[in-house]
Design a protein around this motif. Structure first.
Motif, PDB file in Angstrom:
ATOM      1  N   LEU A 128      47.473 -13.524 -11.986  1.00 50.09           N
ATOM      2  CA  LEU A 128      47.545 -12.794 -13.246  1.00 50.09           C
ATOM      3  C   LEU A 128      46.244 -12.056 -13.532  1.00 50.09           C
ATOM      4  CD1 LEU A 128      49.614 -12.265 -15.414  1.00 50.09           C
ATOM      5  CD2 LEU A 128      48.742 -14.224 -16.693  1.00 50.09           C
ATOM      6  N   VAL A 129      45.123 -12.643 -13.120  1.00 49.85           N
ATOM      7  CA  VAL A 129      43.828 -11.963 -13.267  1.00 49.85           C
ATOM      8  C   VAL A 129      43.852 -10.644 -12.502  1.00 49.85           C
ATOM      9  CG1 VAL A 129      41.359 -12.094 -12.772  1.00 49.85           C
ATOM     10  CG2 VAL A 129      42.572 -14.115 -13.602  1.00 49.85           C
ATOM     11  N   ILE A 130      44.388 -10.675 -11.296  1.00 51.30           N
ATOM     12  CA  ILE A 130      44.432  -9.480 -10.457  1.00 51.30           C
ATOM     13  C   ILE A 130      45.368  -8.430 -11.049  1.00 51.30           C
ATOM     14  CG2 ILE A 130      45.129  -8.611  -8.189  1.00 51.30           C
ATOM     15  CD1 ILE A 130      44.178 -11.292  -7.034  1.00 51.30           C
ATOM     16  N   VAL A 131      46.529  -8.873 -11.586  1.00 54.40           N
ATOM     17  CA  VAL A 131      47.455  -7.929 -12.223  1.00 54.40           C
ATOM     18  C   VAL A 131      46.764  -7.202 -13.369  1.00 54.40           C
ATOM     19  CG1 VAL A 131      49.539  -7.728 -13.628  1.00 54.40           C
ATOM     20  CG2 VAL A 131      49.554  -9.134 -11.561  1.00 54.40           C
ATOM     21  N   ALA A 132      46.103  -7.955 -14.264  1.00 55.69           N
ATOM     22  CA  ALA A 132      45.420  -7.345 -15.406  1.00 55.69           C
ATOM     23  C   ALA A 132      44.263  -6.468 -14.954  1.00 55.69           C
ATOM     24  CB  ALA A 132      44.909  -8.439 -16.354  1.00 55.69           C
ATOM     25  N   MET A 133      43.516  -6.937 -13.956  1.00 61.49           N
ATOM     26  CA  MET A 133      42.349  -6.188 -13.489  1.00 61.49           C
ATOM     27  C   MET A 133      42.759  -4.843 -12.902  1.00 61.49           C
ATOM     28  SD  MET A 133      39.464  -7.342 -10.705  1.00 61.49           S
ATOM     29  CE  MET A 133      40.618  -7.242  -9.328  1.00 61.49           C
ATOM     30  N   PHE A 134      43.797  -4.836 -12.061  1.00 59.50           N
ATOM     31  CA  PHE A 134      44.230  -3.576 -11.446  1.00 59.50           C
ATOM     32  C   PHE A 134      44.908  -2.655 -12.462  1.00 59.50           C
ATOM     33  CE2 PHE A 134      43.645  -5.734  -7.371  1.00 59.50           C
ATOM     34  CZ  PHE A 134      43.079  -4.715  -6.628  1.00 59.50           C
ATOM     35  N   ALA A 135      45.686  -3.235 -13.377  1.00 56.70           N
ATOM     36  CA  ALA A 135      46.382  -2.416 -14.368  1.00 56.70           C
ATOM     37  C   ALA A 135      45.400  -1.690 -15.274  1.00 56.70           C
ATOM     38  CB  ALA A 135      47.321  -3.282 -15.202  1.00 56.70           C
ATOM     39  N   VAL A 136      44.358  -2.406 -15.712  1.00 58.29           N
ATOM     40  CA  VAL A 136      43.369  -1.799 -16.607  1.00 58.29           C
ATOM     41  C   VAL A 136      42.297  -1.056 -15.803  1.00 58.29           C
ATOM     42  CG1 VAL A 136      41.624  -2.277 -18.379  1.00 58.29           C
ATOM     43  CG2 VAL A 136      43.783  -3.537 -18.372  1.00 58.29           C
ATOM     44  N   GLY A 137      41.913  -1.610 -14.645  1.00 53.24           N
ATOM     45  CA  GLY A 137      40.853  -0.990 -13.848  1.00 53.24           C
ATOM     46  C   GLY A 137      41.219   0.391 -13.361  1.00 53.24           C
TER      47      GLY A 137
ATOM     48  N   LEU B 140      33.886  -4.143 -16.668  1.00 58.54           N
ATOM     49  CA  LEU B 140      32.566  -4.191 -16.037  1.00 58.54           C
ATOM     50  C   LEU B 140      32.510  -3.288 -14.801  1.00 58.54           C
ATOM     51  CD1 LEU B 140      31.702  -8.010 -16.277  1.00 58.54           C
ATOM     52  CD2 LEU B 140      30.728  -6.125 -17.616  1.00 58.54           C
ATOM     53  N   ILE B 141      33.580  -3.304 -13.998  1.00 52.54           N
ATOM     54  CA  ILE B 141      33.617  -2.440 -12.815  1.00 52.54           C
ATOM     55  C   ILE B 141      33.585  -0.968 -13.227  1.00 52.54           C
ATOM     56  CG2 ILE B 141      35.069  -1.680 -10.888  1.00 52.54           C
ATOM     57  CD1 ILE B 141      35.990  -4.563 -10.585  1.00 52.54           C
ATOM     58  N   SER B 142      34.336  -0.621 -14.281  1.00 53.47           N
ATOM     59  CA  SER B 142      34.377   0.769 -14.750  1.00 53.47           C
ATOM     60  C   SER B 142      33.008   1.211 -15.269  1.00 53.47           C
ATOM     61  CB  SER B 142      35.429   0.910 -15.857  1.00 53.47           C
ATOM     62  OG  SER B 142      36.707   0.556 -15.377  1.00 53.47           O
ATOM     63  N   LEU B 143      32.341   0.335 -16.035  1.00 51.81           N
ATOM     64  CA  LEU B 143      31.005   0.666 -16.541  1.00 51.81           C
ATOM     65  C   LEU B 143      30.006   0.815 -15.391  1.00 51.81           C
ATOM     66  CD1 LEU B 143      30.779  -1.683 -19.670  1.00 51.81           C
ATOM     67  CD2 LEU B 143      31.082   0.804 -19.658  1.00 51.81           C
TER      68      LEU B 143
ATOM     69  N   THR C 259      39.066   7.038 -15.995  1.00 56.35           N
ATOM     70  CA  THR C 259      38.411   7.517 -17.208  1.00 56.35           C
ATOM     71  C   THR C 259      36.930   7.769 -16.956  1.00 56.35           C
ATOM     72  OG1 THR C 259      39.971   6.271 -18.583  1.00 56.35           O
ATOM     73  CG2 THR C 259      37.931   7.002 -19.632  1.00 56.35           C
ATOM     74  N   ALA C 260      36.256   6.814 -16.282  1.00 55.48           N
ATOM     75  CA  ALA C 260      34.827   6.968 -16.003  1.00 55.48           C
ATOM     76  C   ALA C 260      34.569   8.214 -15.162  1.00 55.48           C
ATOM     77  CB  ALA C 260      34.301   5.725 -15.286  1.00 55.48           C
ATOM     78  N   LEU C 261      35.390   8.422 -14.141  1.00 52.17           N
ATOM     79  CA  LEU C 261      35.197   9.571 -13.250  1.00 52.17           C
ATOM     80  C   LEU C 261      35.458  10.879 -13.972  1.00 52.17           C
ATOM     81  CD1 LEU C 261      34.646  10.707 -10.460  1.00 52.17           C
ATOM     82  CD2 LEU C 261      37.045  10.297  -9.867  1.00 52.17           C
ATOM     83  N   PHE C 262      36.540  10.939 -14.751  1.00 51.27           N
ATOM     84  CA  PHE C 262      36.891  12.202 -15.395  1.00 51.27           C
ATOM     85  C   PHE C 262      35.941  12.530 -16.545  1.00 51.27           C
ATOM     86  CE2 PHE C 262      39.826  15.034 -17.879  1.00 51.27           C
ATOM     87  CZ  PHE C 262      39.873  16.028 -16.916  1.00 51.27           C
ATOM     88  N   ILE C 263      35.535  11.511 -17.316  1.00 45.85           N
ATOM     89  CA  ILE C 263      34.579  11.759 -18.399  1.00 45.85           C
ATOM     90  C   ILE C 263      33.240  12.195 -17.818  1.00 45.85           C
ATOM     91  CG2 ILE C 263      33.194  10.622 -20.196  1.00 45.85           C
ATOM     92  CD1 ILE C 263      35.658   9.070 -20.985  1.00 45.85           C
ATOM     93  N   TRP C 264      32.841  11.577 -16.694  1.00 51.06           N
ATOM     94  CA  TRP C 264      31.598  12.003 -16.049  1.00 51.06           C
ATOM     95  C   TRP C 264      31.692  13.455 -15.617  1.00 51.06           C
ATOM     96  CZ3 TRP C 264      30.773  13.753 -11.044  1.00 51.06           C
ATOM     97  CH2 TRP C 264      29.427  13.906 -10.655  1.00 51.06           C
ATOM     98  N   ALA C 265      32.810  13.821 -14.985  1.00 50.20           N
ATOM     99  CA  ALA C 265      32.978  15.201 -14.519  1.00 50.20           C
ATOM    100  C   ALA C 265      33.019  16.173 -15.702  1.00 50.20           C
ATOM    101  CB  ALA C 265      34.255  15.326 -13.694  1.00 50.20           C
TER     102      ALA C 265
END
Length: 287
Positions: free
Chosen positions: A116-125, A47-50, A131-137
Motif C-alpha cells: 500500500l505504501v508503494i501504491v500511494a507513493m507511485f500514485a502521488v509521486g 520528499l522525492i518530488s522536493l 509538477t516539479a519538472l513542469f513548474i521548474w520549466a
C-alpha cells in the motif's frame, strides 16, 4: 504567477483526488489501520518530488553556460511531453480513476505490508515529479532576461505553492463531502490552459537549445516588440507570465509554438466535446 498558480492547482488537485480516494476507500471498508501506510507513501512521494525540484534548481550551476542551456532546453521539452500526456490521460481517466485505485488497494492490502505504501507513493509521486519538472520549466521560461529585466524567481514559486495549497484544501473538502466538482469541466478548462502554457515552455526550451548552439537561428528574429511593450510593465509581465511568450522571439520558437499549440489544442477540444456530460459532477471519494 497566475499560470504557475493554475499549474499548481491542477496538478495538486489530481494528487489530492488520489489521496482522497485512497483514504475514503480504506475508511469505508473498515481498514483504517492501513491509513499510516498511505501517509508514509505520500510523505515519501513529497520528499522525492522536493528533492527532484532542488536537483533541477541547483544541479546544473557548476556547468558551462552552453551545457546549462542544453540541459534546461532538453528538460523543458521533456516536461512538455509529460504534461501533454497527463492532460490527455486525465481527461480520459477522470471517471474511472476511483475504481482503478480501489482495485489497486485491494491487491496491495492482501500482499506485503509495503504494498500500500508503494501504491500511494507511485500514485502521488507521478503527479509530484511531473509538477516539479513542469513548474521548474515554466519558472525558467518566466525568468528569461529580456532587455535587462528578469522576473523574480520567488513569484512563480509562490504562485505554484498557493495553487498546491488550494488543491489540498479542495481535496479535503471533497473528501468530507462538503463540495462537488464537475471533473470533466475542470480538467477540460485547466487542460486547455496547460496546453497554452506548455506551448510557451516548449518555445522557451527551443530558445535554450539555440543558446546552447545545438539549434540554429538564435539571431533570426521573428518579432521584437520590446520597444512597444515594456517587458517590466504590467502587460509584458502578464504576457510572459501567462503565455510564456518572450518580447523577442526567434522564427524557430514561433514555428514550434504554432506547430505544437494548434494540433494539440484541436485534438484536445475534440475529445473534450465527446466526453462532456452533465453527470460528471461527482463527489469522487464517496463513489
Amino acid at each position: 504567477m497566475l499560470s504557475n498558480y493554475l499549474i499548481g492547482l491542477r496538478e495538486g488537485l489530481e494528487a489530492a483526488l488520489v489521496v482522497s480516494i485512497l483514504v475514503a476507500y480504506l475508511v469505508k471498508s473498515g481498514r483504517t489501520s492501513l491509513l499510516p501506510r498511505v501517509w508514509v507513501g505520500v510523505g515519501i512521494a513529497v520528499l522525492i518530488s522536493l528533492g527532484f525540484g532542488a536537483a533541477l534548481t541547483y544541479g546544473p550551476r557548476g556547468l558551462t553556460f552552453e551545457a546549462q542551456e542544453f540541459i534546461g532546453g532538453t528538460l523543458s521539452i521533456v516536461a512538455v511531453g509529460f504534461v501533454t500526456w497527463m492532460v490527455f490521460w486525465m481527461a480520459r481517466a477522470a471517471r474511472g480513476l476511483g475504481g482503478e485505485l480501489r482495485g489497486q488497494i485491494d491487491v496491495a492490502a492482501e500482499g506485503s505490508r509495503w504494498g500500500l505504501v508503494i501504491v500511494a507513493m507511485f500514485a502521488v509521486g507521478r503527479e509530484g515529479l511531473e509538477t516539479a519538472l513542469f513548474i521548474w520549466a515554466a519558472t525558467q521560461a518566466g525568468t528569461r532576461e529580456t532587455v535587462g529585466s528578469v522576473t523574480p524567481t520567488w513569484e512563480p514559486l509562490l504562485g505554484a505553492g498557493l495553487g498546491i495549497l488550494t488543491a489540498v484544501v479542495l481535496g479535503y473538502l471533497i473528501y468530507r463531502g462538503a463540495i462537488s466538482i464537475n471533473l470533466s469541466r475542470f480538467f477540460t478548462w485547466t487542460g486547455g490552459f496547460l496546453i497554452v502554457v506548455a506551448a510557451g515552455v516548449l518555445a522557451y526550451g527551443v530558445h535554450d537549445l539555440q543558446e546552447a548552439r545545438f539549434l540554429p537561428g538564435l539571431h533570426d528574429v521573428l518579432f521584437d516588440i520590446s520597444d512597444t511593450i515594456d517587458p517590466a510593465g504590467w502587460l509584458g509581465t502578464l504576457i510572459k507570465g501567462v503565455f510564456n511568450i518572450s518580447m523577442v522571439t526567434t522564427k524557430l520558437e514561433g514555428l514550434v509554438w504554432v506547430l505544437y499549440l494548434v494540433p494539440t489544442m484541436t485534438f484536445f477540444l475534440r475529445g473534450a466535446r465527446r466526453r462532456t456530460a452533465p453527470k460528471d459532477t461527482a463527489r469522487v471519494p464517496a463513489a
